[in-house]
Design a protein around this motif. Sequence first.
Motif, short mmCIF file in Angstrom:
data_model
loop_
_atom_site.label_atom_id
_atom_site.label_comp_id
_atom_site.label_asym_id
_atom_site.label_seq_id
_atom_site.Cartn_x
_atom_site.Cartn_y
_atom_site.Cartn_z
N GLN A 194 25.34 11.08 51.76
CA GLN A 194 24.57 12.30 51.56
C GLN A 194 23.33 12.27 52.44
N SER A 195 23.00 13.41 53.01
CA SER A 195 21.82 13.47 53.87
C SER A 195 21.27 14.88 53.89
N VAL A 196 20.02 14.97 54.28
CA VAL A 196 19.34 16.25 54.43
C VAL A 196 18.69 16.25 55.80
N THR A 197 18.88 17.34 56.54
CA THR A 197 18.32 17.44 57.88
C THR A 197 17.42 18.66 57.98
N GLN A 198 16.22 18.41 58.42
CA GLN A 198 15.31 19.49 58.75
C GLN A 198 15.11 19.41 60.26
N PRO A 199 15.76 20.30 61.00
CA PRO A 199 15.80 20.15 62.47
C PRO A 199 14.44 20.30 63.14
N ASP A 200 13.54 21.03 62.51
CA ASP A 200 12.25 21.29 63.12
C ASP A 200 11.20 20.36 62.55
N ILE A 201 10.68 19.47 63.38
CA ILE A 201 9.66 18.54 62.92
C ILE A 201 8.32 19.25 62.78
N HIS A 202 8.06 20.15 63.73
CA HIS A 202 6.77 20.82 63.77
C HIS A 202 6.99 22.28 64.16
N ILE A 203 6.35 23.18 63.41
CA ILE A 203 6.43 24.61 63.71
C ILE A 203 5.04 25.19 63.69
N THR A 204 4.76 26.04 64.66
CA THR A 204 3.47 26.74 64.70
C THR A 204 3.75 28.24 64.68
N VAL A 205 3.11 28.93 63.75
CA VAL A 205 3.24 30.38 63.68
C VAL A 205 1.86 31.00 63.56
N SER A 206 1.76 32.24 63.95
CA SER A 206 0.50 32.96 63.82
C SER A 206 0.37 33.50 62.40
N GLU A 207 -0.84 33.57 61.94
CA GLU A 207 -1.07 34.12 60.61
C GLU A 207 -0.56 35.56 60.56
N GLY A 208 0.18 35.85 59.50
CA GLY A 208 0.77 37.18 59.35
C GLY A 208 2.18 37.27 59.87
N ALA A 209 2.58 36.30 60.65
CA ALA A 209 3.96 36.30 61.18
C ALA A 209 4.91 35.79 60.11
N SER A 210 6.20 36.06 60.35
CA SER A 210 7.21 35.58 59.42
C SER A 210 7.54 34.12 59.71
N LEU A 211 8.14 33.47 58.72
CA LEU A 211 8.43 32.04 58.82
C LEU A 211 9.83 31.75 58.30
N GLU A 212 10.52 30.89 59.01
CA GLU A 212 11.78 30.35 58.48
C GLU A 212 11.84 28.88 58.80
N LEU A 213 11.99 28.07 57.78
CA LEU A 213 12.16 26.63 57.94
C LEU A 213 13.60 26.29 57.59
N ARG A 214 14.22 25.52 58.47
CA ARG A 214 15.64 25.24 58.31
C ARG A 214 15.90 23.95 57.55
N CYS A 215 16.99 23.98 56.82
CA CYS A 215 17.41 22.80 56.06
C CYS A 215 18.93 22.80 55.99
N ASN A 216 19.54 21.70 56.38
CA ASN A 216 20.98 21.52 56.25
C ASN A 216 21.24 20.25 55.47
N TYR A 217 22.26 20.27 54.67
CA TYR A 217 22.57 19.10 53.86
C TYR A 217 24.03 18.71 54.08
N SER A 218 24.27 17.46 53.82
CA SER A 218 25.62 16.92 53.90
C SER A 218 25.96 16.35 52.55
N TYR A 219 26.92 17.01 51.89
CA TYR A 219 27.28 16.58 50.54
C TYR A 219 28.61 17.19 50.20
N GLY A 220 29.42 16.48 49.45
CA GLY A 220 30.77 16.94 49.16
C GLY A 220 30.85 18.15 48.27
N ALA A 221 29.90 18.30 47.40
CA ALA A 221 29.89 19.44 46.48
C ALA A 221 28.54 20.13 46.61
N THR A 222 28.33 21.15 45.84
CA THR A 222 27.05 21.84 45.89
C THR A 222 26.04 21.07 45.06
N PRO A 223 25.03 20.55 45.71
CA PRO A 223 24.00 19.82 44.96
C PRO A 223 22.96 20.78 44.43
#
Lengths: 112, 117
Positions: B2-31
């Motif tokens: 089982q593992s969790v991957t956050q591909p983006d180590i560092h993100i910079t956004v301007s105040e007021g801008a939208s944000l999306e942080l990515r997360c992918n997991y590796s697991y046989g079932a839904t955790p």
Amino acid sequence: SAVISQKPSRDICQRGTSLTIQCQVDSQVTMMFWYRQQPGQSLTLIATANQGSEATYESGFVIDKFPISRPNLTFSTLTVSNMSPEDSSIYLCSVTGYNEQFFGPGTRLTVL
Amino acid sequence: AQSVTQPDIHITVSEGASLELRCNYSYGATPYLFWYVQSPGQGLQLLLKYFSGDTLVQGIKGFEAEFKRSQSSFNLRKPSVHWSDAAEYFCAVEPRYGSSNTGKLIFGQGTTLQVKP
């Protein structure tokens, strides 16, 4: 929610010594967990501490290095033994409740 | 494993801008899936969690996350970022064994969010 306190909040220790970290929860919980967060890193589970039984350690962590006590349902201790600079980390206590994991504020340990 | 991957180590956004942080997991079932935030010198705070049901979950501080089973992802979003959102964000999974939860969390590497004025 569960409120968790840890003592000490931070400490600076000499290599070769040991430090015991205390974790106190404001309610009775079955499972308590100890995590380590090395500088600039993510959290890694050290062990699970259940009252009335020996702690269960994750791969890479051993009882001789990180002995754990769990004398009752609201308290646990983690000892970091024979410390080296590589043990410099934040150590966090965690409990499960209400389908959520609650974390203590952490103990910041620096080993010189 | 089982593992969790956050591909983006560092993100910079301007105040007021939208944000999306990515997360992918590796697991046989839904955790069970979680997002935590850690501000400098502060403890971990739970933003939101997903156990089952509606795949779009709402959290605190205006955050939401969408679970996509086909992509094994659980991305965190916020429509408008505030300067106070600057912090470290951790995605975590809790493996399940049958109908039982383990209480153990596997964390991703974390994403540091910087907010520009």
